[in-house]
Design a protein around this motif. Structure first.
Motif, short mmCIF file in Angstrom:
data_model
loop_
_atom_site.label_atom_id
_atom_site.label_comp_id
_atom_site.label_asym_id
_atom_site.label_seq_id
_atom_site.Cartn_x
_atom_site.Cartn_y
_atom_site.Cartn_z
N VAL A 23 0.93 -1.18 -0.16
CA VAL A 23 0.12 -0.07 0.00
C VAL A 23 0.85 1.05 -0.04
N ALA A 24 1.90 1.22 0.96
CA ALA A 24 2.67 2.34 0.82
C ALA A 24 3.82 2.59 0.09
N GLY A 25 4.24 1.47 -0.49
CA GLY A 25 5.24 1.38 -1.44
C GLY A 25 6.53 1.86 -0.92
N THR A 26 7.01 1.19 0.36
CA THR A 26 7.83 1.34 1.41
C THR A 26 8.95 0.28 1.04
N ILE A 27 10.34 0.86 0.91
CA ILE A 27 11.43 -0.18 0.88
C ILE A 27 11.87 -0.51 2.21
N ALA A 28 12.23 -1.71 2.18
CA ALA A 28 12.69 -2.47 3.38
C ALA A 28 13.51 -1.60 4.56
N ALA A 29 14.51 -0.66 3.64
CA ALA A 29 15.39 -0.03 4.30
C ALA A 29 14.65 1.03 5.31
N ASP A 30 13.61 1.44 4.98
CA ASP A 30 12.65 2.46 5.67
C ASP A 30 12.07 2.05 6.80
N LEU A 31 11.98 0.72 6.98
CA LEU A 31 10.78 0.11 7.73
C LEU A 31 11.91 -0.09 9.10
N PRO A 32 10.96 -0.19 10.38
CA PRO A 32 11.62 -0.48 11.67
C PRO A 32 12.04 -1.89 11.79
N PRO A 33 12.91 -2.15 12.56
CA PRO A 33 13.46 -3.44 12.69
C PRO A 33 12.56 -4.77 12.65
N ALA A 34 11.20 -4.59 13.34
CA ALA A 34 10.14 -5.77 13.58
C ALA A 34 9.91 -5.90 12.02
N ALA A 35 9.61 -4.79 11.35
CA ALA A 35 9.06 -5.09 10.02
C ALA A 35 9.89 -5.86 9.06
N THR A 36 11.18 -6.16 9.37
CA THR A 36 12.00 -6.73 8.50
C THR A 36 12.33 -8.26 9.13
N ASN A 37 11.59 -8.42 10.05
CA ASN A 37 11.67 -9.87 10.74
C ASN A 37 11.21 -10.76 9.81
N PRO A 38 12.01 -11.83 9.54
CA PRO A 38 11.56 -12.83 8.62
C PRO A 38 10.11 -13.51 9.02
N ALA A 39 10.08 -13.83 10.28
CA ALA A 39 8.63 -14.39 10.89
C ALA A 39 7.56 -13.50 10.24
N VAL A 40 7.87 -12.14 10.46
CA VAL A 40 6.74 -11.29 10.28
C VAL A 40 6.53 -11.34 8.64
N GLN A 41 7.30 -11.28 7.97
CA GLN A 41 7.41 -11.14 6.61
C GLN A 41 6.72 -12.61 6.23
N THR A 42 7.11 -13.70 6.42
CA THR A 42 6.33 -15.05 6.37
C THR A 42 5.16 -15.07 6.74
N ALA A 43 4.76 -14.26 7.79
CA ALA A 43 3.27 -14.43 8.10
C ALA A 43 2.28 -13.58 7.15
N TRP A 44 2.93 -12.26 6.75
CA TRP A 44 2.32 -11.85 5.84
C TRP A 44 2.12 -12.44 4.38
N ALA A 45 3.14 -13.09 3.83
CA ALA A 45 2.98 -13.86 2.67
C ALA A 45 2.02 -14.97 2.97
#
Length: 93
Positions: A23-45
């Motif tokens: 939605v926001a078109g944000t790149i990973a480098a701009d995200l807080p640490p929890a956003a780049t957590n592999p488990a959170v990314q896996t849950a989203w997918a």
């Protein structure tokens, strides 16, 4: 007093599960640490198909997508359930 880091992590997880990066078109480098957590990314997918099936009309933000998913718990795919459990554990909840 609430732990602001914990509150922030919950909001990030909700944002990710609601399609935040798409939605926001944000790149990973701009995200807080929890956003780049592999488990959170896996849950989203893992939950994307469930979000499309059960929560397509829910507006992202404020944890609405996560609440929608939880309200449809019996209908969620096992992959989504497992992903959400892993993300919760990875974030320390």
């Amino acid at each position: 007093m609430r732990n602001t880091s914990t509150c922030g992590s919950i909001l990030v997880a909700c944002w990710l599960l609601s399609g935040g990066p798409a939605v926001a078109g944000t790149i990973a480098a701009d995200l807080p640490p929890a956003a780049t957590n592999p488990a959170v990314q896996t849950a989203w997918a893992a939950c994307k198909p469930d979000i499309a099936a059960h929560c397509a009309t829910v507006l992202p933000g404020g944890g609405r997508i996560v609440r929608c998913l939880l309200s449809h718990a019996p209908q969620l795919s096992q992959a989504c359930v497992n992903g959400m459990r892993s993300a919760k554990a990875a974030l320390g909840y």
